[in-house]
Design a protein around this motif. Structure first.
Motif, PDB file in Angstrom:
ATOM      1  N   ARG A 238       0.829  -1.208   0.000  1.00  0.00           N
ATOM      2  CA  ARG A 238       0.000   0.000   0.000  1.00  0.00           C
ATOM      3  C   ARG A 238       0.860   1.253   0.000  1.00  0.00           C
ATOM      4  O   ARG A 238       0.662   2.178  -0.795  1.00  0.00           O
ATOM      5  CB  ARG A 238      -0.918   0.021   1.239  1.00  0.00           C
ATOM      6  CG  ARG A 238      -1.864   1.224   1.263  1.00  0.00           C
ATOM      7  CD  ARG A 238      -2.415   1.497   2.666  1.00  0.00           C
ATOM      8  NE  ARG A 238      -1.375   1.980   3.577  1.00  0.00           N
ATOM      9  CZ  ARG A 238      -0.994   3.258   3.680  1.00  0.00           C
ATOM     10  NH1 ARG A 238      -1.528   4.190   2.905  1.00  0.00           N
ATOM     11  NH2 ARG A 238      -0.050   3.608   4.542  1.00  0.00           N
ATOM     12  N   TYR A 239       1.837   1.284   0.885  1.00  0.00           N
ATOM     13  CA  TYR A 239       2.615   2.488   1.175  1.00  0.00           C
ATOM     14  C   TYR A 239       3.574   2.857   0.045  1.00  0.00           C
ATOM     15  O   TYR A 239       3.717   4.028  -0.308  1.00  0.00           O
ATOM     16  CB  TYR A 239       3.375   2.241   2.476  1.00  0.00           C
ATOM     17  CG  TYR A 239       4.158   3.410   3.013  1.00  0.00           C
ATOM     18  CD1 TYR A 239       3.514   4.463   3.652  1.00  0.00           C
ATOM     19  CD2 TYR A 239       5.558   3.436   2.927  1.00  0.00           C
ATOM     20  CE1 TYR A 239       4.233   5.528   4.176  1.00  0.00           C
ATOM     21  CE2 TYR A 239       6.282   4.494   3.447  1.00  0.00           C
ATOM     22  CZ  TYR A 239       5.625   5.538   4.068  1.00  0.00           C
ATOM     23  OH  TYR A 239       6.346   6.575   4.589  1.00  0.00           O
ATOM     24  N   GLU A 240       4.233   1.869  -0.543  1.00  0.00           N
ATOM     25  CA  GLU A 240       5.195   2.090  -1.640  1.00  0.00           C
ATOM     26  C   GLU A 240       5.021   1.000  -2.689  1.00  0.00           C
ATOM     27  O   GLU A 240       5.858   0.112  -2.822  1.00  0.00           O
ATOM     28  CB  GLU A 240       6.625   2.047  -1.102  1.00  0.00           C
ATOM     29  CG  GLU A 240       7.041   3.240  -0.257  1.00  0.00           C
ATOM     30  CD  GLU A 240       7.696   4.322  -1.096  1.00  0.00           C
ATOM     31  OE1 GLU A 240       7.384   4.419  -2.293  1.00  0.00           O
ATOM     32  OE2 GLU A 240       8.534   5.060  -0.535  1.00  0.00           O
ATOM     33  N   PRO A 241       3.925   0.998  -3.439  1.00  0.00           N
ATOM     34  CA  PRO A 241       3.693  -0.090  -4.397  1.00  0.00           C
ATOM     35  C   PRO A 241       4.774  -0.126  -5.476  1.00  0.00           C
ATOM     36  O   PRO A 241       5.197   0.921  -5.971  1.00  0.00           O
ATOM     37  CB  PRO A 241       2.319   0.250  -4.995  1.00  0.00           C
ATOM     38  CG  PRO A 241       2.163   1.721  -4.782  1.00  0.00           C
ATOM     39  CD  PRO A 241       2.875   2.031  -3.498  1.00  0.00           C
ATOM     40  N   PRO A 242       5.221  -1.309  -5.851  1.00  0.00           N
ATOM     41  CA  PRO A 242       6.287  -1.408  -6.860  1.00  0.00           C
ATOM     42  C   PRO A 242       5.856  -0.947  -8.247  1.00  0.00           C
ATOM     43  O   PRO A 242       6.687  -0.540  -9.048  1.00  0.00           O
ATOM     44  CB  PRO A 242       6.659  -2.890  -6.848  1.00  0.00           C
ATOM     45  CG  PRO A 242       5.520  -3.588  -6.196  1.00  0.00           C
ATOM     46  CD  PRO A 242       4.876  -2.620  -5.279  1.00  0.00           C
ATOM     47  N   VAL A 243       4.568  -1.029  -8.549  1.00  0.00           N
ATOM     48  CA  VAL A 243       4.010  -0.435  -9.773  1.00  0.00           C
ATOM     49  C   VAL A 243       3.197   0.772  -9.342  1.00  0.00           C
ATOM     50  O   VAL A 243       2.184   0.644  -8.667  1.00  0.00           O
ATOM     51  CB  VAL A 243       3.128  -1.431 -10.546  1.00  0.00           C
ATOM     52  CG1 VAL A 243       2.510  -0.757 -11.771  1.00  0.00           C
ATOM     53  CG2 VAL A 243       3.950  -2.652 -10.972  1.00  0.00           C
ATOM     54  N   GLN A 244       3.636   1.963  -9.732  1.00  0.00           N
ATOM     55  CA  GLN A 244       3.031   3.191  -9.236  1.00  0.00           C
ATOM     56  C   GLN A 244       1.734   3.547  -9.958  1.00  0.00           C
ATOM     57  O   GLN A 244       0.827   4.090  -9.341  1.00  0.00           O
ATOM     58  CB  GLN A 244       4.029   4.345  -9.374  1.00  0.00           C
ATOM     59  CG  GLN A 244       5.275   4.183  -8.519  1.00  0.00           C
ATOM     60  CD  GLN A 244       5.089   4.783  -7.141  1.00  0.00           C
ATOM     61  OE1 GLN A 244       5.005   5.995  -6.989  1.00  0.00           O
ATOM     62  NE2 GLN A 244       5.035   3.932  -6.127  1.00  0.00           N
ATOM     63  N   PHE A 245       1.672   3.274 -11.240  1.00  0.00           N
ATOM     64  CA  PHE A 245       0.442   3.566 -11.975  1.00  0.00           C
ATOM     65  C   PHE A 245       0.419   2.715 -13.236  1.00  0.00           C
ATOM     66  O   PHE A 245       1.435   2.170 -13.672  1.00  0.00           O
ATOM     67  CB  PHE A 245       0.300   5.055 -12.308  1.00  0.00           C
ATOM     68  CG  PHE A 245       1.440   5.676 -13.071  1.00  0.00           C
ATOM     69  CD1 PHE A 245       1.397   5.820 -14.446  1.00  0.00           C
ATOM     70  CD2 PHE A 245       2.559   6.159 -12.401  1.00  0.00           C
ATOM     71  CE1 PHE A 245       2.449   6.411 -15.151  1.00  0.00           C
ATOM     72  CE2 PHE A 245       3.614   6.751 -13.089  1.00  0.00           C
ATOM     73  CZ  PHE A 245       3.562   6.873 -14.466  1.00  0.00           C
ATOM     74  N   VAL A 246      -0.794   2.569 -13.781  1.00  0.00           N
ATOM     75  CA  VAL A 246      -1.006   1.745 -14.985  1.00  0.00           C
ATOM     76  C   VAL A 246      -1.430   2.694 -16.099  1.00  0.00           C
ATOM     77  O   VAL A 246      -2.562   3.201 -16.104  1.00  0.00           O
ATOM     78  CB  VAL A 246      -2.078   0.675 -14.724  1.00  0.00           C
ATOM     79  CG1 VAL A 246      -2.318  -0.162 -15.979  1.00  0.00           C
ATOM     80  CG2 VAL A 246      -1.651  -0.231 -13.562  1.00  0.00           C
ATOM     81  N   PRO A 247      -0.527   2.961 -17.069  1.00  0.00           N
ATOM     82  CA  PRO A 247      -0.754   4.063 -18.003  1.00  0.00           C
ATOM     83  C   PRO A 247      -1.296   3.674 -19.366  1.00  0.00           C
ATOM     84  O   PRO A 247      -1.381   4.530 -20.240  1.00  0.00           O
ATOM     85  CB  PRO A 247       0.656   4.644 -18.154  1.00  0.00           C
ATOM     86  CG  PRO A 247       1.533   3.433 -18.080  1.00  0.00           C
ATOM     87  CD  PRO A 247       0.858   2.477 -17.124  1.00  0.00           C
ATOM     88  N   PHE A 248      -1.628   2.406 -19.586  1.00  0.00           N
ATOM     89  CA  PHE A 248      -1.967   2.021 -20.961  1.00  0.00           C
ATOM     90  C   PHE A 248      -3.416   1.559 -21.099  1.00  0.00           C
ATOM     91  O   PHE A 248      -3.723   0.580 -21.767  1.00  0.00           O
ATOM     92  CB  PHE A 248      -1.022   0.933 -21.469  1.00  0.00           C
ATOM     93  CG  PHE A 248      -0.512  -0.032 -20.432  1.00  0.00           C
ATOM     94  CD1 PHE A 248       0.784   0.090 -19.966  1.00  0.00           C
ATOM     95  CD2 PHE A 248      -1.321  -1.035 -19.920  1.00  0.00           C
ATOM     96  CE1 PHE A 248       1.259  -0.790 -19.008  1.00  0.00           C
ATOM     97  CE2 PHE A 248      -0.838  -1.902 -18.974  1.00  0.00           C
ATOM     98  CZ  PHE A 248       0.460  -1.783 -18.510  1.00  0.00           C
ATOM     99  N   ASN A 249      -4.335   2.279 -20.456  1.00  0.00           N
ATOM    100  CA  ASN A 249      -5.758   1.986 -20.580  1.00  0.00           C
ATOM    101  C   ASN A 249      -6.410   2.889 -21.626  1.00  0.00           C
ATOM    102  O   ASN A 249      -5.996   4.034 -21.800  1.00  0.00           O
ATOM    103  CB  ASN A 249      -6.462   2.205 -19.236  1.00  0.00           C
ATOM    104  CG  ASN A 249      -5.850   1.380 -18.124  1.00  0.00           C
ATOM    105  OD1 ASN A 249      -6.076   0.188 -18.033  1.00  0.00           O
ATOM    106  ND2 ASN A 249      -5.060   2.026 -17.264  1.00  0.00           N
TER     107      ASN A 249
END
Length: 407
Positions: free
Chosen positions: A284-295
């Motif tokens: 939760r605090y430091e997710p290894p994937v920060q965002f999903v940009p290909f939607n």
């Protein structure tokens, strides 16, 4: 991205060490339209809802004209898309086929069967710290463990790591919007070479089966099977790259966070039962994937009083959603005792992280042993140098000092 926009600032390497103030600014507008027409969704309930909405596609073939990332490296190798870049029913066919030898219901004991072997790898890596007073957590620990694990899972020779390391790094960079238009030919070349390497290995495993998913899946590419040869190569590329990149970040970010929180670290050292909730809080605090940009929006979508038009690119900002104060009390506090921690660290919905069970086991085995055996760990750089990739965010190196090693 237009310079000065929130997305451009998030992608700026100067903000890599601490993007969370930007995410807080972003949450003020839960669905934000950027100057180029991209929409950023940053609050928890909106992000979770949209990630589970069938009107949102991760199939690169739906992207609007001019959006060349991450499509080109996927498409120009002559391979079909890997399953994270497809929608049902194609996604379901591919993922179900790969999941049969990997996990429940067909192979419920597979991940647990790896625990002893992975624990031995952890012990060996830590044994190598003997006599060292300076350690790079990334190079000496957080990288070798996941690479060894995914090689074992796939049936890829561990000794081939020097061959595929550079290819994997290049392929991973193609999901970062900051790299749009940069190094396309190098990425394409790396993907072709990695694909060729894995195609040859799959053919070898077809003739001489051994342990691992490639041997188990190779027969599925024969007539009447559930996979084409291209499907299996594309899947192998995805799993080899994603199977270690994210776990490196999880282990490294947790080590960094614990060294910044000595009170939590002291409890962790003396309470092994804290391991599972601590790893979940870290996701939760430091997710290894920060965002999903290909939607891509397949239709107009109404969300939080905003219409996302059909054809729009959408970024789901996982790390911002994970610190939404409407969902998590005191969200900027690292708290392994946090209750009701339904984070988005491994995403949600049909694109929930395929390798999540393996990543959890690796982190749960590695972190207690690291802090039990290595004495006097201390950060030598804070913040450490970060990787350029804004999506797969984590330190490039994490130098620490140590005073000794216990058995």
């Amino acid at each position: 991205m237009t310079p000065g926009t929130l997305s451009a600032r998030i992608l700026d390497p100067a903000n890599r060490a601490d993007p969370y103030p930007l995410y807080a600014e972003l949450r003020r507008t839960p669905v934000l339209r950027e100057d180029d027409g991209t929409y950023l969704v940053s609050t928890y309930h909106e992000a979770r809802s949209l990630a589970n909405d069938p009107r949102l596609s991760q199939d690169l073939r739906h992207r609007p004209p001019g959006s060349d990332r991450p499509a080109r490296p996927e498409e120009e190798t002559g391979l079909p898309p890997s399953f994270i870049f497809t929608d049902p029913p194609e996604h379901d066919r591919l993922r179900a086929a790969v999941n049969r030898p990997f996990g429940p219901p067909h192979s419920p004991g597979f991940i647990d069967s790896l625990r002893g072997e992975l624990a031995a790898v952890v012990r060996g890596l830590l044994d190598d710290f003997e006599g060292k007073d300076r350690i790079d957590i990334v190079e000496d620990f957080a990288y070798p463990l996941p690479v060894t694990a995914i090689c074992r899972v796939l049936g890829v020779p561990r000794e081939d790591e020097p061959r595929f390391h550079g290819w994997a790094d290049a392929v991973a960079s193609h999901i970062d919007p900051a790299q749009a238009g940069i190094g396309q030919e190098e990425i394409l070349s790396a993907r072709r070479e990695l694909s060729s390497y894995l195609a040859e290995l799959i053919e070898t495993r077809r003739r001489h089966p051994g342990p691992g998913l490639l041997s188990a899946l190779a027969p599925q590419t024969e007539p009447g099977g559930s996979l084409t040869p291209g499907d299996l190569v594309a899947t192998a590329v995805l799993l080899l790259v994603a199977g270690h990149e994210t776990t490196v970040n999880l282990i490294t970010n947790t080590t960094l966070t614990l060294l910044r929180h000595p009170d939590v670290l002291e409890r962790f050292r003396t309470r092994p039962a804290l391991t599972v909730p601590l790893v979940e809080e870290m996701l939760r605090y430091e997710p290894p994937v920060q965002f999903v940009p290909f939607n891509v929006a397949l239709a107009d979508i109404e969300l939080a009083g905003t219409t996302i038009p059909e054809g729009s690119l959408v970024w789901i900002m996982v790390a911002a959603a994970n610190r939404d104060p409407r969902r998590f009390a005191d969200p900027d506090r690292f708290d392994p005792d946090r209750a009701d921690n339904e984070h988005l660290g491994f995403y949600t919905g049909l694109h929930y992280c395929f390798g999540a069970p393996l990543a959890r086991v690796e982190a749960q085995l590695a972190l207690p042993e690291l802090f039990r055996r290595v004495q006097g760990l201390r950060l030598l750089e804070d913040p450490p140098p970060y990787r350029a990739n804004a999506v797969l965010r984590g330190p490039r190196h994490l130098p620490v000092s140590a005073t000794g090693l216990t058995a």
